[in-house]
Design a protein around this motif. Structure first.
Motif, PDB file in Angstrom:
ATOM      1  N   ALA A 181      14.100 -34.332  10.372  1.00 35.14           N
ATOM      2  CA  ALA A 181      14.414 -34.931   9.150  1.00 35.14           C
ATOM      3  C   ALA A 181      15.217 -34.059   8.112  1.00 35.14           C
ATOM      4  O   ALA A 181      16.182 -34.630   7.276  1.00 35.14           O
ATOM      5  CB  ALA A 181      12.954 -35.591   8.250  1.00 35.14           C
ATOM      6  N   ASN A 182      15.130 -32.877   8.386  1.00 41.13           N
ATOM      7  CA  ASN A 182      16.064 -32.041   7.612  1.00 41.13           C
ATOM      8  C   ASN A 182      17.018 -31.188   8.515  1.00 41.13           C
ATOM      9  O   ASN A 182      17.527 -30.267   8.073  1.00 41.13           O
ATOM     10  CB  ASN A 182      15.169 -30.850   6.941  1.00 41.13           C
ATOM     11  CG  ASN A 182      14.329 -31.419   5.880  1.00 41.13           C
ATOM     12  OD1 ASN A 182      14.711 -32.005   4.877  1.00 41.13           O
ATOM     13  ND2 ASN A 182      13.054 -31.265   5.651  1.00 41.13           N
TER      14      ASN A 182
ATOM     15  N   HIS B 128       8.023 -34.190   7.397  1.00 48.37           N
ATOM     16  CA  HIS B 128       9.335 -33.123   7.365  1.00 48.37           C
ATOM     17  C   HIS B 128       8.732 -31.989   6.441  1.00 48.37           C
ATOM     18  O   HIS B 128       7.565 -31.803   5.899  1.00 48.37           O
ATOM     19  CB  HIS B 128      10.464 -33.655   6.524  1.00 48.37           C
ATOM     20  CG  HIS B 128      10.499 -33.812   5.006  1.00 48.37           C
ATOM     21  ND1 HIS B 128      10.937 -33.005   4.185  1.00 48.37           N
ATOM     22  CD2 HIS B 128       9.986 -34.737   4.298  1.00 48.37           C
ATOM     23  CE1 HIS B 128      10.714 -33.482   2.846  1.00 48.37           C
ATOM     24  NE2 HIS B 128       9.837 -34.438   3.142  1.00 48.37           N
TER      25      HIS B 128
ATOM     26  N   GLY C 149      10.954 -29.962   4.203  1.00 43.76           N
ATOM     27  CA  GLY C 149      11.810 -29.641   3.060  1.00 43.76           C
ATOM     28  C   GLY C 149      10.756 -29.296   1.941  1.00 43.76           C
ATOM     29  O   GLY C 149       9.651 -29.767   1.753  1.00 43.76           O
TER      30      GLY C 149
ATOM     31  N   ALA D 192       8.422 -37.444  12.076  1.00 40.50           N
ATOM     32  CA  ALA D 192       9.740 -37.781  10.852  1.00 40.50           C
ATOM     33  C   ALA D 192       9.709 -39.262  11.131  1.00 40.50           C
ATOM     34  O   ALA D 192       9.845 -39.835   9.930  1.00 40.50           O
ATOM     35  CB  ALA D 192      10.905 -37.276  11.461  1.00 40.50           C
TER      36      ALA D 192
ATOM     37  N   ARG E  50       9.015 -41.814   8.027  1.00 44.83           N
ATOM     38  CA  ARG E  50      10.373 -42.730   7.356  1.00 44.83           C
ATOM     39  C   ARG E  50       9.890 -44.153   7.554  1.00 44.83           C
ATOM     40  O   ARG E  50      10.054 -45.001   6.393  1.00 44.83           O
ATOM     41  CB  ARG E  50      11.419 -42.168   7.967  1.00 44.83           C
ATOM     42  CG  ARG E  50      12.531 -43.135   7.549  1.00 44.83           C
ATOM     43  CD  ARG E  50      13.950 -42.781   8.089  1.00 44.83           C
ATOM     44  NE  ARG E  50      14.275 -41.370   7.757  1.00 44.83           N
ATOM     45  CZ  ARG E  50      15.354 -40.945   8.239  1.00 44.83           C
ATOM     46  NH1 ARG E  50      16.030 -41.554   9.206  1.00 44.83           N
ATOM     47  NH2 ARG E  50      15.759 -39.486   8.108  1.00 44.83           N
TER      48      ARG E  50
ATOM     49  N   GLU F 139      10.458 -23.069  -1.495  1.00 51.38           N
ATOM     50  CA  GLU F 139      11.426 -21.952  -1.070  1.00 51.38           C
ATOM     51  C   GLU F 139      10.768 -20.797  -0.648  1.00 51.38           C
ATOM     52  O   GLU F 139      11.518 -19.994   0.423  1.00 51.38           O
ATOM     53  CB  GLU F 139      12.685 -22.240  -1.961  1.00 51.38           C
ATOM     54  CG  GLU F 139      13.193 -23.290  -2.363  1.00 51.38           C
ATOM     55  CD  GLU F 139      14.322 -23.651  -1.321  1.00 51.38           C
ATOM     56  OE1 GLU F 139      14.280 -23.115  -0.248  1.00 51.38           O
ATOM     57  OE2 GLU F 139      15.075 -24.680  -1.623  1.00 51.38           O
TER      58      GLU F 139
ATOM     59  N   ASP G  22      12.275 -29.824  12.489  1.00 52.51           N
ATOM     60  CA  ASP G  22      11.863 -30.542  11.531  1.00 52.51           C
ATOM     61  C   ASP G  22      13.547 -31.514  11.213  1.00 52.51           C
ATOM     62  O   ASP G  22      14.191 -31.351  10.709  1.00 52.51           O
ATOM     63  CB  ASP G  22      11.845 -29.446  10.157  1.00 52.51           C
ATOM     64  CG  ASP G  22      11.794 -30.469   8.913  1.00 52.51           C
ATOM     65  OD1 ASP G  22      11.519 -31.814   9.129  1.00 52.51           O
ATOM     66  OD2 ASP G  22      11.983 -29.877   7.718  1.00 52.51           O
TER      67      ASP G  22
END
Lengths: 567, 256
Positions: A12-13, A449, A451, A436, A440, A31, A10
């Motif tokens: 982007a993170n 991503h 996240g 990613a 973007r 989470e 990932d």
């Protein structure tokens, strides 16, 4: 839902192959969550794929289908309990588009070119493409209203028109195809370069591109202008590409992104003066991208075999038709564009095709920053999107490239530098170029991503990134990428090992940009006149109604003015 | 040699798609396995044994050794012998559409008549029809640039319209008449028509079309010379000149 123990890429993170669990709740990454467990222990896990440039819906695609019953015969699959029947290879039916993207682990795809006048058709088809999220870029490059605003140097009116056009088309961003050429083609002519004036409008392609780029930034749109250069597909056109890119380098972006995204760069990186001395200029183009940060590109990789070229660049398609003696279609879209469709077969032993094949790969390998290059085939112009695994394995394996090179026309090593490129991309690069970066570049904050808060789109492949040697085991990699072990879209398991398990409808993104009412009022005087005088339909019947987008996702943008309803 | 007979249980009102009835598919199977193969009737999938009675030598055999005899009414059964590479399919009666399509080798013999699209896109082997053949004999399917590419077709009766459309190779011999536009877009095949036809060879670029009796010839063909073949006089034409074609069209002169 819990995705257990995958090796997660990932970028982007900042995750580059870390073993971890992923949690999805109510269609979003979170989470912690409970529920169904998916065993991904040791397997390659990436965000759902995002295709930023593909021709998947609308009149051109449908013209391709009508023209090519021979294509429909390839790739037929009967209906199942979940799926409707599939047909086609280069121009599949709507259902097949959704299933085939989902099988590869893709969850988002953007239609790259829709005239406002035909946007309703595009949305009818997009709505019928199951599973994936979609959007459509709107064509502005040969539009009378745009050219008049550019000629009058009335940037605020131009911005008002772009906002109005995006809203009328329920479009996502500004697409420019062979600016001015679509209009010139109405008179059997074309523009030969960015400073060649458009007949009857007293503007040049350069002015159109600059005007639209400025309007795009003024409106703070999530995506930059999305540009198909002038002279695409012609020998020696790399100079046009460089001139155009240089034109835009000083514009200030309104967001943290590029100023211009170049569509299918491969078709604009050619040297030579004719098809005889045709050669790759990919190194020069790559060099420009390495030295500048205002532009991104997608490869537009060409693969050998069957394709269907379709573009709003009508004179290019006329040229293709004369070249191949194939059946062809050209189309005039009133005050907005022209377009064409020509079926094509690319051959290994045909020097031009073989050089084109190499150019796409050279671009992706020579541009150092993977955030600047998207992996595409300009579906179905270079090859159908189902062949993405082939492109990925070519990028990851020098030995595969060498093996392919050996089967091509013997002149290829002289006309290209591909043979000397040692670089092999890794999973991080691939995750950027297919996930990613496209997210973007398009300005899709919840895509590409994993996240917290991102869309619950995850693809899990039957590959162990810590064990598999992508350089040698390319056949294995290709097979695994063609059918993801699991594809999760919005928290729903949609595909398992090539079998579609669920086909929920996807959403359609569009951008609603606010502009001052006074500018829109001035614009409407022009538009009322155009509809009264020239258009074949009334202005009241022009805009796409919301009923055509039952799964719309509106993204707000525009000028920092008090939000007002725009007519 | 292995020989099996497949008999139609009745005259089908709803057509059947039976691409499984070909030597390649049946040779490696036992009679029982053959009976449990699937066929489509309309939009229903059925077992072969639901619609047909299969009898004969039990397998397996090589494809070359395989002979399939079809008896009863097969005029609504489509795609017989699709893609066959060797062996024999012998139809005692008439056969439905798309018989022998994409055929690569072997023999398909039909004692009655054949429906449309017989031997379309055929690449090799031989097809013999004792009766008549329908439209698009040996042609390419919709949108295809190449029809028949190789092999041999013989029809003792007449053929319908668009005979050998998009022909790219091979030879077709019709003893009777052919319908309109025989040999349209011929790109290198040979057609012989024992009777008459109308507007043959439109847009042909290569190949030969011979019409023994009468043919209305398109104005885009250029009259060249009179030639003698087997003691008969033929007027030779070159064309089709709408697209700079280099094809050859021969039409009988004053034949009886």
């Amino acid at each position: 839902m819990i995705v257990k123990g995958g090796i997660v890429y990932d970028p982007a993170n900042g995750l580059y192959g870390e073993e971890m669990d992923l949690f999805i709740d109510q269609g979003r990454m979170v989470e912690q969550a409970k529920g169904e467990e998916i065993d991904a222990r040791g397997l390659l896990v990436m965000p759902g794929g995002v295709d930023a440039h593909s021709h998947i819906a609308g009149k051109k695609v449908n013209t391709g289908r009508i023209m090519r019953p021979d294509d429909a015969r390839q790739g037929t699959e009967p209906r199942t309990a979940v799926c409707r029947p599939s047909t086609g290879y280069t121009v599949p039916n709507c259902y097949a588009m959704g299933y085939r993207y989902a099988r590869m682990g893709y969850t988002t795809a953007f239609e790259a070119a829709t005239p406002i006048l035909e946007a309703r058709h595009t949305h009818e088809e997009l709505e019928e493409i199951p599973i994936i999220d979609k959007g459509a870029l709107t064509l502005f490059g040969s539009n009378w209203q745009v050219m008049e605003c550019v000629r009058d140097k009335d940037l605020s009116k131009l911005a008002a028109y772009v906002a109005w056009g995006l809203r009328a088309a329920r479009g996502y961003g500004v697409k420019i195809v062979n600016p001015g050429g679509g209009e010139a083609w109405g008179f059997g002519a074309n523009v030969k370069g960015i400073n060649d004036p458009v007949p009857n409008f007293d503007v040049t392609p350069a002015e159109i591109i600059m005007g639209l780029a400025q309007a795009n930034e003024m409106l703070n749109l999530p995506h930059s202008i999305h540009l198909h250069f002038n002279n695409v597909g012609k020998p020696g056109n790399y100079t046009t590409a460089l001139e155009t890119l240089d034109l835009l380098k000083d514009i200030k972006p309104s967001r943290m992104r590029q100023i211009v995204h170049v569509a299918h760069m491969q078709f604009s990186a050619y040297g030579g003066t004719s098809w005889r001395d045709f050669e790759s200029k990919a190194p020069v183009i790559a060099d420009y991208f390495n030295c500048h940060n205002h532009a991104t590109m997608d490869m537009g990789q060409l693969l050998f075999g069957s394709a269907t070229t379709m573009t709003a660049d009508a004179p290019l398609e006329y040229g293709n038709a004369r070249l191949t003696h194939n059946k062809w279609s050209n189309h005039d879209i009133e005050l907005e564009e022209s377009s064409g469709v020509v079926p094509m077969v690319y051959f290994r032993k045909m020097l031009v095709n073989a050089v084109q094949w190499a150019v796409g790969l050279e671009l992706a390998l020579l541009v150092k920053d993977p955030w600047k290059v998207l992996m595409t085939t300009d579906h179905p112009n270079g090859s159908p999107f189902v062949n993405y695994p082939e492109v990925v394995t070519l990028l990851m394996s020098k030995s595969k490239r060498d093996a392919e090179m050996a089967t091509l026309h013997e002149q290829v090593p002289k006309r290209t530098v591909l043979g000397g490129i040692e670089r092999e991309l890794d999973w991080t690069d691939i995750a950027i170029m297919t996930r990613a970066a496209p997210a973007r570049i398009l300005g899709l904050e919840d895509k590409g991503h994993l996240g917290p808060g991102a869309d619950g789109d995850v693809s899990i492949y039957n590959l162990r990134p810590e064990e598999v040697d992508t350089s040698q085991d390319h056949a294995l990699v290709k097979k695994a990428l063609a059918n993801a072990k699991y594809t999760i879209k919005g928290g729903v398991l949609v595909s398992k090992e090539g079998r579609i398990l669920a086909a929920p409808p996807g959403r359609t993104f569009w951008v609603d940009a606010a502009v001052p009412q006074a500018d829109t009022d001035r614009l409407m005087i022009d538009l009322e006149e155009k509809f009264a005088k020239y258009y074949s339909i009334q202005i009241a019947n022009y805009a796409v109604q919301d009923a055509y987008l039952p799964h719309a996702k509106v993204i707000r943008a525009g000028l920092p003015v008090p939000l007002q309803e725009v007519a | 040699m292995r020989s099996i007979t497949i008999a139609a249980k009745n005259a089908f009102r709803i057509s059947v798609e039976a691409e499984n009835i070909s030597p390649d598919k049946l040779a490696p199977l036992t009679i029982e396995q053959i009976g449990s193969l699937f066929v489509w009737q309309g939009n229903r999938q059925k077992k072969l044994s639901d619609l047909f009675v299969v009898e004969g030598d039990d397998g397996p055999a090589t494809v070359e050794e395989m002979t399939i005899r079809l008896v009863g009414d097969f005029s609504q059964v489509k795609r017989i012998g699709e893609g066959m590479t060797a062996g024999v399919v012998e139809v005692q009666g008439s056969v439905g559409m798309h018989a022998g399509n994409n055929m690569l080798g072997g023999l398909l013999s039909i004692s009655g008549s054949a429906d449309d699209w017989l031997a379309r896109e055929m690449r090799g082997g031989k097809v013999v029809v004792m009766g008549n053949a329908g439209n698009y004999l040996g042609a390419g399917y919709r949108g295809e640039k190449c029809g028949m590419r190789g092999g041999e077709i013989e029809v003792r009766g007449s053929a319908g319209a668009y005979l050998g459309e998009h022909l790219c190779g091979g030879s077709i011999r019709i003893l009777g008449d052919a319908g309109d536009f025989a040999g349209a877009v011929n790109q290198g095949g040979t057609i012989f028509i024992g009777g008459s036809t109308y507007l043959p060879g439109a847009e042909m670029s290569k190949g030969t079309i011979t019409v023994k009796r009468e043919a209305k010839v398109l104005p885009s063909f250029l009259k060249t010379e009179i030639v003698q073949i087997d003691g008969l006089a033929f007027q030779k034409y070159a064309g089709d000149n709408v697209d700079n074609g280099k094809g050859e069209l021969l039409v009988g002169v004053g034949s009886s």
